[in-house]
Design a protein around this motif. Structure first.
Motif, PDB file in Angstrom:
ATOM      1  N   VAL A  28     -38.265  34.059  45.591  1.00 20.52           N
ATOM      2  CA  VAL A  28     -38.523  33.362  44.333  1.00 20.52           C
ATOM      3  C   VAL A  28     -39.444  32.193  44.664  1.00 20.52           C
ATOM      4  N   MET A  29     -40.585  32.139  43.984  1.00 20.89           N
ATOM      5  CA  MET A  29     -41.510  31.020  44.150  1.00 20.89           C
ATOM      6  C   MET A  29     -41.662  30.341  42.795  1.00 20.89           C
ATOM      7  N   MET A  30     -41.329  29.068  42.765  1.00 22.78           N
ATOM      8  CA  MET A  30     -41.475  28.268  41.549  1.00 22.78           C
ATOM      9  C   MET A  30     -42.275  27.030  41.902  1.00 22.78           C
ATOM     10  N   ILE A  73     -38.972  24.031  32.921  1.00 20.44           N
ATOM     11  CA  ILE A  73     -38.519  25.145  33.757  1.00 20.44           C
ATOM     12  C   ILE A  73     -37.538  26.048  33.019  1.00 20.44           C
ATOM     13  N   GLU A  74     -37.187  25.701  31.803  1.00 18.29           N
ATOM     14  CA  GLU A  74     -36.182  26.453  31.044  1.00 18.29           C
ATOM     15  C   GLU A  74     -36.475  27.955  30.922  1.00 18.29           C
ATOM     16  N   PRO A  75     -37.722  28.366  30.615  1.00 26.76           N
ATOM     17  CA  PRO A  75     -37.949  29.817  30.534  1.00 26.76           C
ATOM     18  C   PRO A  75     -37.654  30.541  31.856  1.00 26.76           C
ATOM     19  N   GLU A  90     -30.642  22.454  43.669  1.00 28.13           N
ATOM     20  CA  GLU A  90     -31.562  21.481  44.270  1.00 28.13           C
ATOM     21  C   GLU A  90     -33.014  21.937  44.144  1.00 28.13           C
ATOM     22  N   MET A  91     -33.225  23.237  44.213  1.00 27.62           N
ATOM     23  CA  MET A  91     -34.580  23.777  44.047  1.00 27.62           C
ATOM     24  C   MET A  91     -35.064  23.531  42.623  1.00 27.62           C
ATOM     25  N   LEU A  92     -34.221  23.845  41.654  1.00 26.07           N
ATOM     26  CA  LEU A  92     -34.595  23.642  40.254  1.00 26.07           C
ATOM     27  C   LEU A  92     -34.856  22.166  39.961  1.00 26.07           C
TER      28      LEU A  92
END
Length: 117
Positions: A28-30, A73-75, A90-92
């Protein structure tokens, strides 16, 4: 390929988390794209022979009006929930803070414990 744009672009933040989905290894890359002023997320599955991706914000019809980028970041949290993929809180929080402070040129890799490196 459109998704490669995120990896080559300058002045963005990318955070990575390796986990599994339906038994396959995924990444997962955000992150926050500073020049485009939006959040992005890509879920890569190298075992997927079709294109190697489970999800890309650039191909999300719900984000098409905004060029594939989101203002929160909700979607992406909703998409992760829909797919049954857990990432460290922590990532979010880190991705969200990068957007709030308009951070660029940064990478972070998160472990299962939520520690960034």
């Amino acid at each position: 390929m459109k998704q490669q744009r995120h990896r080559r672009a300058l002045n963005h933040v990318a955070t990575f988390f390796k986990t599994t989905h339906k038994g396959d290894a995924i990444t997962v890359m955000m992150g926050w794209d500073k020049p485009l002023q939006g959040f992005f997320m890509v879920i890569e599955d190298k075992t997927n022979k079709e294109d190697g991706f489970i999800y890309s914000n650039l191909e999300d019809p719900e984000l098409a009006q905004a060029g594939g980028f989101a203002q929160t970041i909700e979607p992406f949290v909703n998409k992760l929930d829909e797919l049954g993929i857990d990432v460290p809180i922590e990532m979010l929080e880190g991705v969200e803070m990068d957007g709030i402070f308009n951070v660029g040129n940064k990478q972070a890799h998160y472990g299962i414990t939520g520690q960034a490196s």
